[in-house]
Enzyme design. Structure first.
Site, PDB file in Angstrom:
ATOM      1  N   GLU A  32       0.854  -1.194   0.000  1.00  0.00           N
ATOM      2  CA  GLU A  32       0.000   0.000   0.000  1.00  0.00           C
ATOM      3  C   GLU A  32       0.886   1.240   0.000  1.00  0.00           C
ATOM      4  N   LEU A  37      -3.983   1.976   6.007  1.00  0.00           N
ATOM      5  CA  LEU A  37      -4.704   0.979   5.205  1.00  0.00           C
ATOM      6  C   LEU A  37      -6.177   1.414   5.108  1.00  0.00           C
ATOM      7  N   GLY A  39      -7.851   2.226   2.100  1.00  0.00           N
ATOM      8  CA  GLY A  39      -8.177   2.715   0.758  1.00  0.00           C
ATOM      9  C   GLY A  39      -9.115   3.898   0.737  1.00  0.00           C
ATOM     10  N   CYS A  41     -12.332   3.877   0.517  1.00  0.00           N
ATOM     11  CA  CYS A  41     -13.533   3.661   1.327  1.00  0.00           C
ATOM     12  C   CYS A  41     -13.350   4.179   2.749  1.00  0.00           C
ATOM     13  N   THR A 142      -6.052  -1.798  -6.927  1.00  0.00           N
ATOM     14  CA  THR A 142      -5.576  -0.419  -6.791  1.00  0.00           C
ATOM     15  C   THR A 142      -6.694   0.615  -6.841  1.00  0.00           C
ATOM     16  N   GLY A 184     -22.555  13.384  -5.249  1.00  0.00           N
ATOM     17  CA  GLY A 184     -23.194  14.696  -5.306  1.00  0.00           C
ATOM     18  C   GLY A 184     -24.340  14.816  -4.316  1.00  0.00           C
ATOM     19  N   LEU A 317     -18.264  -0.086  -5.848  1.00  0.00           N
ATOM     20  CA  LEU A 317     -18.817  -0.188  -4.493  1.00  0.00           C
ATOM     21  C   LEU A 317     -17.916  -1.056  -3.634  1.00  0.00           C
ATOM     22  N   HIS A 442     -43.933  -6.653  14.140  1.00  0.00           N
ATOM     23  CA  HIS A 442     -44.779  -5.459  14.070  1.00  0.00           C
ATOM     24  C   HIS A 442     -44.592  -4.635  15.332  1.00  0.00           C
TER      25      HIS A 442
HETATM   26  P1  FAD Z   1      -9.738   1.531  -3.054  1.00  0.00           P
HETATM   27  O1  FAD Z   1     -10.559   1.610  -1.838  1.00  0.00           O
HETATM   28  O2  FAD Z   1      -9.674   2.728  -3.933  1.00  0.00           O
HETATM   29  O3  FAD Z   1      -8.273   1.122  -2.585  1.00  0.00           O
HETATM   30  C1  FAD Z   1      -7.211   1.075  -3.461  1.00  0.00           C
HETATM   31  C2  FAD Z   1      -5.930   1.235  -2.671  1.00  0.00           C
HETATM   32  O4  FAD Z   1      -4.830   0.971  -3.533  1.00  0.00           O
HETATM   33  C3  FAD Z   1      -5.706   2.623  -2.116  1.00  0.00           C
HETATM   34  O5  FAD Z   1      -5.408   2.554  -0.745  1.00  0.00           O
HETATM   35  C4  FAD Z   1      -4.512   3.176  -2.909  1.00  0.00           C
HETATM   36  O6  FAD Z   1      -3.702   4.039  -2.158  1.00  0.00           O
HETATM   37  C5  FAD Z   1      -3.794   1.888  -3.239  1.00  0.00           C
HETATM   38  N1  FAD Z   1      -2.941   1.957  -4.431  1.00  0.00           N
HETATM   39  C6  FAD Z   1      -3.273   2.380  -5.677  1.00  0.00           C
HETATM   40  N2  FAD Z   1      -2.239   2.209  -6.526  1.00  0.00           N
HETATM   41  C7  FAD Z   1      -1.237   1.662  -5.796  1.00  0.00           C
HETATM   42  C8  FAD Z   1       0.075   1.218  -6.105  1.00  0.00           C
HETATM   43  N3  FAD Z   1       0.561   1.291  -7.363  1.00  0.00           N
HETATM   44  N4  FAD Z   1       0.833   0.701  -5.104  1.00  0.00           N
HETATM   45  C9  FAD Z   1       0.375   0.615  -3.832  1.00  0.00           C
HETATM   46  N5  FAD Z   1      -0.875   0.998  -3.488  1.00  0.00           N
HETATM   47  C10 FAD Z   1      -1.676   1.505  -4.457  1.00  0.00           C
HETATM   48  N6  FAD Z   1     -18.893   2.524  -1.746  1.00  0.00           N
HETATM   49  C11 FAD Z   1     -19.839   1.877  -1.045  1.00  0.00           C
HETATM   50  O7  FAD Z   1     -20.018   0.666  -1.243  1.00  0.00           O
HETATM   51  N7  FAD Z   1     -20.598   2.517  -0.106  1.00  0.00           N
HETATM   52  C12 FAD Z   1     -20.443   3.831   0.150  1.00  0.00           C
HETATM   53  O8  FAD Z   1     -21.135   4.383   1.001  1.00  0.00           O
HETATM   54  C13 FAD Z   1     -19.460   4.543  -0.574  1.00  0.00           C
HETATM   55  N8  FAD Z   1     -19.261   5.846  -0.343  1.00  0.00           N
HETATM   56  C14 FAD Z   1     -18.281   6.509  -1.028  1.00  0.00           C
HETATM   57  C15 FAD Z   1     -18.111   7.867  -0.788  1.00  0.00           C
HETATM   58  C16 FAD Z   1     -17.128   8.572  -1.471  1.00  0.00           C
HETATM   59  C17 FAD Z   1     -16.946  10.045  -1.180  1.00  0.00           C
HETATM   60  C18 FAD Z   1     -16.297   7.893  -2.400  1.00  0.00           C
HETATM   61  C19 FAD Z   1     -15.201   8.628  -3.118  1.00  0.00           C
HETATM   62  C20 FAD Z   1     -16.468   6.543  -2.654  1.00  0.00           C
HETATM   63  C21 FAD Z   1     -17.471   5.843  -1.974  1.00  0.00           C
HETATM   64  N9  FAD Z   1     -17.709   4.484  -2.215  1.00  0.00           N
HETATM   65  C22 FAD Z   1     -18.686   3.836  -1.523  1.00  0.00           C
HETATM   66  C23 FAD Z   1     -16.925   3.736  -3.202  1.00  0.00           C
HETATM   67  C24 FAD Z   1     -15.839   2.909  -2.482  1.00  0.00           C
HETATM   68  O9  FAD Z   1     -14.993   3.775  -1.753  1.00  0.00           O
HETATM   69  C25 FAD Z   1     -15.036   2.103  -3.484  1.00  0.00           C
HETATM   70  O10 FAD Z   1     -15.904   1.341  -4.296  1.00  0.00           O
HETATM   71  C26 FAD Z   1     -14.073   1.151  -2.787  1.00  0.00           C
HETATM   72  O11 FAD Z   1     -13.184   1.870  -1.952  1.00  0.00           O
HETATM   73  C27 FAD Z   1     -13.279   0.327  -3.800  1.00  0.00           C
HETATM   74  O12 FAD Z   1     -12.404  -0.506  -3.130  1.00  0.00           O
HETATM   75  P2  FAD Z   1     -11.033  -0.997  -3.799  1.00  0.00           P
HETATM   76  O13 FAD Z   1     -10.382  -1.858  -2.768  1.00  0.00           O
HETATM   77  O14 FAD Z   1     -11.284  -1.531  -5.139  1.00  0.00           O
HETATM   78  O15 FAD Z   1     -10.172   0.333  -4.021  1.00  0.00           O
HETATM   79  P1  NAD Z   2     -21.843   8.633 -10.222  1.00  0.00           P
HETATM   80  O1  NAD Z   2     -21.530   7.903 -11.454  1.00  0.00           O
HETATM   81  O2  NAD Z   2     -22.643   7.978  -9.152  1.00  0.00           O
HETATM   82  O3  NAD Z   2     -22.598   9.995 -10.590  1.00  0.00           O
HETATM   83  C1  NAD Z   2     -22.058  10.944 -11.459  1.00  0.00           C
HETATM   84  C2  NAD Z   2     -23.192  11.775 -12.024  1.00  0.00           C
HETATM   85  O4  NAD Z   2     -22.623  12.870 -12.707  1.00  0.00           O
HETATM   86  C3  NAD Z   2     -24.034  11.013 -13.035  1.00  0.00           C
HETATM   87  O5  NAD Z   2     -25.392  11.138 -12.670  1.00  0.00           O
HETATM   88  C4  NAD Z   2     -23.723  11.714 -14.365  1.00  0.00           C
HETATM   89  O6  NAD Z   2     -24.823  11.732 -15.235  1.00  0.00           O
HETATM   90  C5  NAD Z   2     -23.357  13.106 -13.899  1.00  0.00           C
HETATM   91  N1  NAD Z   2     -22.486  13.843 -14.813  1.00  0.00           N
HETATM   92  C6  NAD Z   2     -21.401  13.383 -15.495  1.00  0.00           C
HETATM   93  N2  NAD Z   2     -20.833  14.387 -16.205  1.00  0.00           N
HETATM   94  C7  NAD Z   2     -21.552  15.511 -15.960  1.00  0.00           C
HETATM   95  C8  NAD Z   2     -21.466  16.869 -16.370  1.00  0.00           C
HETATM   96  N3  NAD Z   2     -20.500  17.294 -17.193  1.00  0.00           N
HETATM   97  N4  NAD Z   2     -22.387  17.759 -15.920  1.00  0.00           N
HETATM   98  C9  NAD Z   2     -23.365  17.351 -15.075  1.00  0.00           C
HETATM   99  N5  NAD Z   2     -23.505  16.064 -14.637  1.00  0.00           N
HETATM  100  C10 NAD Z   2     -22.602  15.168 -15.063  1.00  0.00           C
HETATM  101  O7  NAD Z   2     -20.429   9.128  -9.646  1.00  0.00           O
HETATM  102  P2  NAD Z   2     -20.043   9.800  -8.273  1.00  0.00           P
HETATM  103  O8  NAD Z   2     -21.255  10.322  -7.574  1.00  0.00           O
HETATM  104  O9  NAD Z   2     -18.918  10.723  -8.591  1.00  0.00           O
HETATM  105  O10 NAD Z   2     -19.474   8.579  -7.459  1.00  0.00           O
HETATM  106  C11 NAD Z   2     -18.296   7.876  -7.922  1.00  0.00           C
HETATM  107  C12 NAD Z   2     -18.371   6.420  -7.568  1.00  0.00           C
HETATM  108  O11 NAD Z   2     -18.316   6.259  -6.165  1.00  0.00           O
HETATM  109  C13 NAD Z   2     -19.659   5.795  -8.046  1.00  0.00           C
HETATM  110  O12 NAD Z   2     -19.346   4.691  -8.840  1.00  0.00           O
HETATM  111  C14 NAD Z   2     -20.380   5.376  -6.821  1.00  0.00           C
HETATM  112  O13 NAD Z   2     -20.922   4.073  -6.947  1.00  0.00           O
HETATM  113  C15 NAD Z   2     -19.340   5.399  -5.726  1.00  0.00           C
HETATM  114  N6  NAD Z   2     -19.983   5.927  -4.527  1.00  0.00           N
HETATM  115  C16 NAD Z   2     -20.894   5.153  -3.898  1.00  0.00           C
HETATM  116  C17 NAD Z   2     -21.563   5.643  -2.798  1.00  0.00           C
HETATM  117  C18 NAD Z   2     -22.550   4.766  -2.113  1.00  0.00           C
HETATM  118  O14 NAD Z   2     -22.534   3.568  -2.353  1.00  0.00           O
HETATM  119  N7  NAD Z   2     -23.397   5.305  -1.251  1.00  0.00           N
HETATM  120  C19 NAD Z   2     -21.327   6.923  -2.343  1.00  0.00           C
HETATM  121  C20 NAD Z   2     -20.411   7.697  -3.029  1.00  0.00           C
HETATM  122  C21 NAD Z   2     -19.741   7.184  -4.117  1.00  0.00           C
END
Ligand code: FAD
Ligand code: NAD
Length: 463
Positions: A32, A37, A39, A41, A142, A184, A317, A442
């Site tokens: 990492e 640790l 990521g 999430c 990653t 958003g 996700l 209920h």
């Molecule tokens: P990541 O969590 O992105 O982890 C990848 C890791 O790899 C990172 O720690 C990074 O530093 C490391 N890495 C990358 N390249 C290298 C390298 N070359 N060498 C060493 N380390 C490296 N998902 C949900 O299911 N529920 C939610 O409520 C939700 N909320 C979110 C809210 C926000 C604001 C955001 C941005 C995302 C959210 N997501 C949510 C999406 C979720 O965070 C991701 O789907 C999830 O973290 C993906 O897991 P991953 O292990 O694939 O990658």
């Molecule tokens: P998203 O794909 O969920 O939404 C992006 C939105 O932006 C879409 O509705 C798209 O139509 C719109 N869009 C794209 N280009 C645009 C433009 N030029 N002008 C206006 N609208 C535009 O992506 P996100 O909200 O950035 O989230 C990123 C990823 O993180 C998603 O894949 C999501 O699953 C994950 N995430 C999940 C959760 C959760 O599970 N609760 C929370 C946050 C993020």
């Protein structure tokens, strides 16, 4: 050093894979680049956003709902700094949990940027030295990073990504959120609850387009009541800095829309992290969207190199990444790991929350199903009314011919928890009638889903 498995990336995909591999007897290392640790999430995604959503939801309830319960909240105030400190504490606590799990399972932690130097070699650079890890197998986990807009540089000051929007020191006066998806709507809600004038600009004709239109319309109406404004079917085309923030020019059809705000949050999606990883150089193929191509065992085009999570196709996700992690490692061990991609729940943690699994009604019709649909309003659910959470709907979509449940959607408080019942039902191939004949305590909000199933089978009970 020699390992059976080297995992690159310690997000929910990578750390879950490392735990599972160690449990199956593989000598495992996890590489990492970040000190912590967990990521995206844990550090900047799921967990910090939910901590902020919880704090601001309490504040909003105290402002708007306590009075009806006879509770006075005179002199109520919000300390944004304290809220951020709590959020950081939540992250630290959970990060300690992952450290503990790595130690407990004997996973070797390696700090640094991992690069695949060949099918069986990972080079790790920690900026002081480079070390080589030999691996029978490599797992790429990653993750992903923010997608920007070509005309709007994310500077972390006025133009923000989610990484910045979870760490502001105070509520801005105004914020334009570009993108009406999960980020958003969640982070827009956080700041709107603290008094920021939030305007969401969404390219598509509706927000949260992964849900059915009746659900998203109801959600949008409720968010509007909370002060969020929406420009739908509107694409932002250009931007310029002003003294107090940013001016955006957007287009809705042939109409121009001018918007100004103190901050702009860019939330238009994320892209897979494949650069600087040495993967493509080693022969790993990408698809047209830049995701790593995998087969049904999560193996890439190079034998012995696997990939899971946000870096491969599918919904970005955490629970999808975790499920793939377990299944991929099981496959490496010759076991029958699988992921049912048809039952991955999807949640947006607004207030109320919105959750879905399986096909939407529109998708069911597109796929040629004759759909039997039941929609039940929580206004008719005793627990929802008693708790002051009666806004929302539960929806069950079944195949008319077989009664098999194809999908479910819930807009309600705790929809994220309630959807689990529909996920389990679908995992077992259950029918709408199964749901109606399953006893629900209920009064509970879970009765709402059963009522929707009653409507879907044509035998409505409490409506
Ligand atoms: P990541 O969590 O992105 O982890 C990848 C890791 O790899 C990172 O720690 C990074 O530093 C490391 N890495 C990358 N390249 C290298 C390298 N070359 N060498 C060493 N380390 C490296 N998902 C949900 O299911 N529920 C939610 O409520 C939700 N909320 C979110 C809210 C926000 C604001 C955001 C941005 C995302 C959210 N997501 C949510 C999406 C979720 O965070 C991701 O789907 C999830 O973290 C993906 O897991 P991953 O292990 O694939 O990658
Ligand atoms: P998203 O794909 O969920 O939404 C992006 C939105 O932006 C879409 O509705 C798209 O139509 C719109 N869009 C794209 N280009 C645009 C433009 N030029 N002008 C206006 N609208 C535009 O992506 P996100 O909200 O950035 O989230 C990123 C990823 O993180 C998603 O894949 C999501 O699953 C994950 N995430 C999940 C959760 C959760 O599970 N609760 C929370 C946050 C993020």
């Amino acid at each position: 050093m020699d390992f059976d498995l080297v995992v690159i990336g310690a997000g929910p995909g990578g750390y879950t894979a490392a735990i599972k591999a160690a449990q199956l007897g593989m000598k495992t290392a996890i590489v990492e680049k970040d000190q912590a640790l967990g990521g995206t999430c844990l550090n900047v995604g799921c967990i910090p956003s939910k901590a902020l959503l919880s704090s601001t939801e309490l504040y909003r309830e105290a402002q708007h709902s306590f009075g009806a319960h006879g509770i006075s909240a005179d002199g109520l105030s919000m300390d944004v700094g304290a809220m951020m400190k709590r959020k950081d504490g939540v992250i630290r606590k959970m990060a300690r949990g992952i450290d503990y799990l790595m130690n407990k399972n004997g996973v070797e932690r390696v700090l640094g940027l991992g690069c695949i130097a060949g099918p069986n070699v990972v080079e790790v650079d920690d900026s002081k030295k480079t070390q080589c890890l030999k691996a029978k197998r490599i797992l790429i986990a990653t993750g992903s990073r923010v997608t920007g807009l070509p005309f709007l540089e994310i500077d972390g000051e006025t133009v923000l990504s989610s990484d910045h929007a979870i760490a502001l020191g105070q509520a801005p006066e105004s914020m334009v959120v570009i993108g009406g998806g999960a980020i958003g709507l969640e982070l827009g809600s956080v700041w709107a609850r603290l008094g920021t004038a939030v305007t969401v600009v969404e390219f598509l004709p509706r927000i949260a387009a992964m849900f059915d239109e009746d659900i998203t319309q109801a959600l949008q109406k409720l968010l509007k009541k909370q002060g969020l404004q929406f420009h739908l079917g509107t694409g932002v085309e250009s931007a310029g800095k002003t003294e107090g923030g940013v001016r955006l020019t957007a287009a809705r059809g042939d109409k121009k829309v001018e918007l100004e705000a103190e901050k702009v949050l860019v939330a238009v999606g994320r892209k897979p992290n494949t650069e600087g990883l040495g993967a493509t150089e080693a022969g790993v193929e990408l698809d047209e969207r830049g995701c790593i191509k995998i087969d049904d065992k999560w193996q890439t085009s190079v034998p012995g190199i696997y990939a899971i999570g946000d870096v491969v196709a599918g919904p970005m996700l955490a629970h999808k990444a975790e499920q793939e992690a377990v299944a991929a490692v099981e496959r490496m061990a010759g076991l029958a790991g699988r992921v049912n991609y048809g039952t991955i729940p999807s949640v947006i943690y607004t207030s109320p929350e919105v959750a879905a699994v399986g096909l939407t009604e529109a998708e069911a019709l597109e796929k040629g199903h004759e759909a039997a649909v039941g929609v039940f309003p929580f206004q008719a659910n005793g627990r929802a009314v008693a708790g002051g959470h009666a806004d929302g709907l539960a929806k069950v979509i079944a195949d008319k011919a077989t009664d098999r449940v194809l999908g479910a959607q819930i807009l309600s408080a705790n929809a994220s928890e309630l959807i689990a019942e529909a996920v389990l039902l679908m995992e077992f191939g259950g029918s709408a009638e199964d749901l109606t004949r399953t006893i629900h305590a209920h009064p509970t909000m879970s009765e709402g889903l059963r009522e929707a199933a009653h409507i879907a089978v044509g035998e409505p009970l409490h409506i």
